[in-house]
Write a protein that holds these residues in place. Structure first.
Motif, PDB file in Angstrom:
ATOM      1  N   VAL A 293       0.862  -1.179   0.000  1.00  0.00           N
ATOM      2  CA  VAL A 293       0.000   0.000   0.000  1.00  0.00           C
ATOM      3  C   VAL A 293       0.905   1.238   0.000  1.00  0.00           C
ATOM      4  N   PRO A 294       0.656   2.227  -0.867  1.00  0.00           N
ATOM      5  CA  PRO A 294       1.476   3.445  -0.851  1.00  0.00           C
ATOM      6  C   PRO A 294       1.505   4.071   0.539  1.00  0.00           C
ATOM      7  N   ARG A 295       2.661   4.594   0.880  1.00  0.00           N
ATOM      8  CA  ARG A 295       2.855   5.123   2.236  1.00  0.00           C
ATOM      9  C   ARG A 295       1.845   6.205   2.580  1.00  0.00           C
ATOM     10  N   ASP A 296       1.480   7.030   1.607  1.00  0.00           N
ATOM     11  CA  ASP A 296       0.555   8.125   1.902  1.00  0.00           C
ATOM     12  C   ASP A 296      -0.878   7.634   2.087  1.00  0.00           C
ATOM     13  N   LEU A 297      -1.128   6.342   1.843  1.00  0.00           N
ATOM     14  CA  LEU A 297      -2.460   5.777   2.073  1.00  0.00           C
ATOM     15  C   LEU A 297      -2.504   4.887   3.314  1.00  0.00           C
ATOM     16  N   MET A 298      -1.417   4.884   4.087  1.00  0.00           N
ATOM     17  CA  MET A 298      -1.340   3.999   5.240  1.00  0.00           C
ATOM     18  C   MET A 298      -2.064   4.540   6.475  1.00  0.00           C
ATOM     19  N   HIS A 299      -2.316   5.850   6.529  1.00  0.00           N
ATOM     20  CA  HIS A 299      -2.889   6.427   7.749  1.00  0.00           C
ATOM     21  C   HIS A 299      -4.221   5.790   8.149  1.00  0.00           C
ATOM     22  N   PRO A 300      -5.165   5.576   7.214  1.00  0.00           N
ATOM     23  CA  PRO A 300      -6.417   4.923   7.646  1.00  0.00           C
ATOM     24  C   PRO A 300      -6.195   3.531   8.225  1.00  0.00           C
ATOM     25  N   ILE A 301      -5.185   2.813   7.708  1.00  0.00           N
ATOM     26  CA  ILE A 301      -4.906   1.476   8.213  1.00  0.00           C
ATOM     27  C   ILE A 301      -4.335   1.552   9.627  1.00  0.00           C
TER      28      ILE A 301
END
Length: 441
Positions: A293-301
């Motif tokens: 998963v791209p790092r900038d999309l990890m926050h919701p996870i």
């Protein structure tokens, strides 16, 4: 000061520490250059937008830092030959590009792999330029204990070949920075002068974006008003052989009776296919393999996690290793469940930052999963608060850069850390060093 940074890995590769050091020292007024390879980690292929050049100069600007990239053999597979060629080729290319950093007062080496120190070691020997080792992975164990080498005889032979060079490198370094107290002790045992060894805990640049910051009163933004049921564990990182995710999957399969319990594995790597097969074979339906998963999309996870998983195999080297996943989890205020024995387990238990389990033991890890599941939400939040507070106090970027700057500037100036054939034996100062900015050469 004129500081050269030598590192095989550099952004856009997900290895933030050498870039943090380079940019941080530049922000503090130092003249910094970076000598690195073409980006290919962890995918094992050249990053988009780059083309390796055998000749010529591939340079870029990274804020106030000039970066020069040199060619290397790209390999991040389990092939011992391919991986060692990758390490050796970067060492040779950086050594050949020594003119780029010739005017440096000191060289900072991000020592993973340790072969990144070959060029700086030669420059210290021939030019008297001191170098500082930031030891992230302990050799020879990082090589002999990995899946690259099969068989004890081969591992022993490789260790015997590497040991003399490693000892010389530790003795020659103006200073060695260890990432934990256990590693610092081992570096001294292996030849690094005790007065030249400093422990600096790694840090994380992880932070919640303003719109995703957890409620200071406790709880996650996506938690329903009545509280979230179940337990969500997140593993985010390399899905490799050393991470021992097999133990995680086996433990998860043992707690399938826990309603709402789930494990998300986010990332990819050489063990990904094997983990997929194990999940299917054990019918571990509570394990989700999300892939990269791209790092900038990890926050919701991360935001949805009750605990983050920090597992590693039971190898002596990992007892003195503090993996970057720990720093990132603590920086985000997320407690951890770890199977890393030694320094990590001691830290997590002592500071109340989560739960520690024995490495390689799915039954014990399943017990830790049940214990975490049974914790009241208030206690989970208290663990998260302690994690955040500890990260700010002991693992902050500012404190680490302060320490590294002191080590690097002390190594370059007169004092007990001054070494090299051009040093004056009475004053410790180098003789005949050319002056001027790095750009002048």
């Amino acid at each position: 000061m004129r500081i050269a940074v030598v590192t095989q890995y550099y952004p856009p590769e997900p290895v933030p520490i050498p870039a943090d050091v380079a940019r941080g020292l530049a922000e503090r007024g130092h003249d910094v250059r970076v000598l690195t390879g073409y980006p290919s980690y962890p995918a094992g292929r050249l990053a988009p937008g780059y083309r390796q050049r055998l000749r010529g100069r591939e340079r870029e600007r990274d804020g106030g830092v000039e970066v020069r990239r040199v060619p290397l053999v790209i390999s991040h597979s389990l092939s011992a030959v391919g991986r060692l060629l990758s390490y050796a080729s970067f060492a040779a290319s950086s050594l050949a590009a020594g003119r780029f950093v010739r005017a440096a007062d000191v060289v900072y080496v991000y020592a993973t792999p340790m072969t990144a120190a070959i060029g700086p070691g030669w420059w210290s020997r021939t030019r008297g330029t001191p170098f500082v080792l930031h030891v992230q992975d302990l050799w020879p164990e990082s090589v002999t204990g990995s899946s690259m080498l099969r068989g004890r005889a081969l591992s022993r032979a490789v260790a015997a070949v590497l040991a003399p060079w490693l000892g010389w490198t530790y003795r020659s370094a103006a200073a060695s920075i260890a990432v934990g107290p256990g590693m610092a002790r081992l570096l001294v045992e292996r030849g690094a002068p005790a007065e030249r060894v400093v422990t600096v805990l790694n840090w994380s640049a992880a932070a919640w974006p303003a719109e995703a910051e957890p409620d200071p009163a406790g709880g996650r933004l996506d938690e329903p008003a009545g509280g979230r049921t179940g337990l969500h564990l997140v593993y985010a990182g390399n899905v490799g052989d050393a991470q021992d995710l097999e133990t995680v999957v086996r433990a998860a399969a043992l707690v399938r009776d826990l309603d709402g319990f789930r494990v998300s594995v986010v990332g990819s790597g050489v063990a990904e296919g094997r983990i997929h097969d194990l999940v299917r074979g054990l019918k571990a339906t509570n394990v989700v393999l999300a892939g990269r998963v791209p790092r900038d999309l990890m926050h919701p996870i991360h935001r949805s996690a009750d605990f983050e998983l920090v597992p590693l195999k039971d190898l002596p080297i990992f007892r003195v290793t503090i993996p970057s996943k720990l720093q990132e989890s603590l920086a985000l205020g997320i407690p951890v469940i770890t199977t890393v024995a030694g320094d990590v387990a001691d830290l997590v238990t002592r500071e109340g930052l989560g739960l520690a389990s024995a490495p390689g033991d799915p039954v014990r890890l399943a017990e830790a999963f049940r214990a975490a599941y049974a914790l009241p939400p208030a206690e989970r939040r208290a663990m998260g608060a302690r994690a955040s507070a500890y990260s700010r106090a002991a693992m902050s970027r500012v404190a680490a850069l302060d320490a590294i700057e002191r080590v690097v500037t002390s190594a370059a100036g007169p004092g007990p850390w001054k070494t090299g054939p051009d040093s004056d034996s009475r004053t410790g100062r180098r003789r005949g060093r050319p002056r001027g900015r790095l750009e002048d050469r």
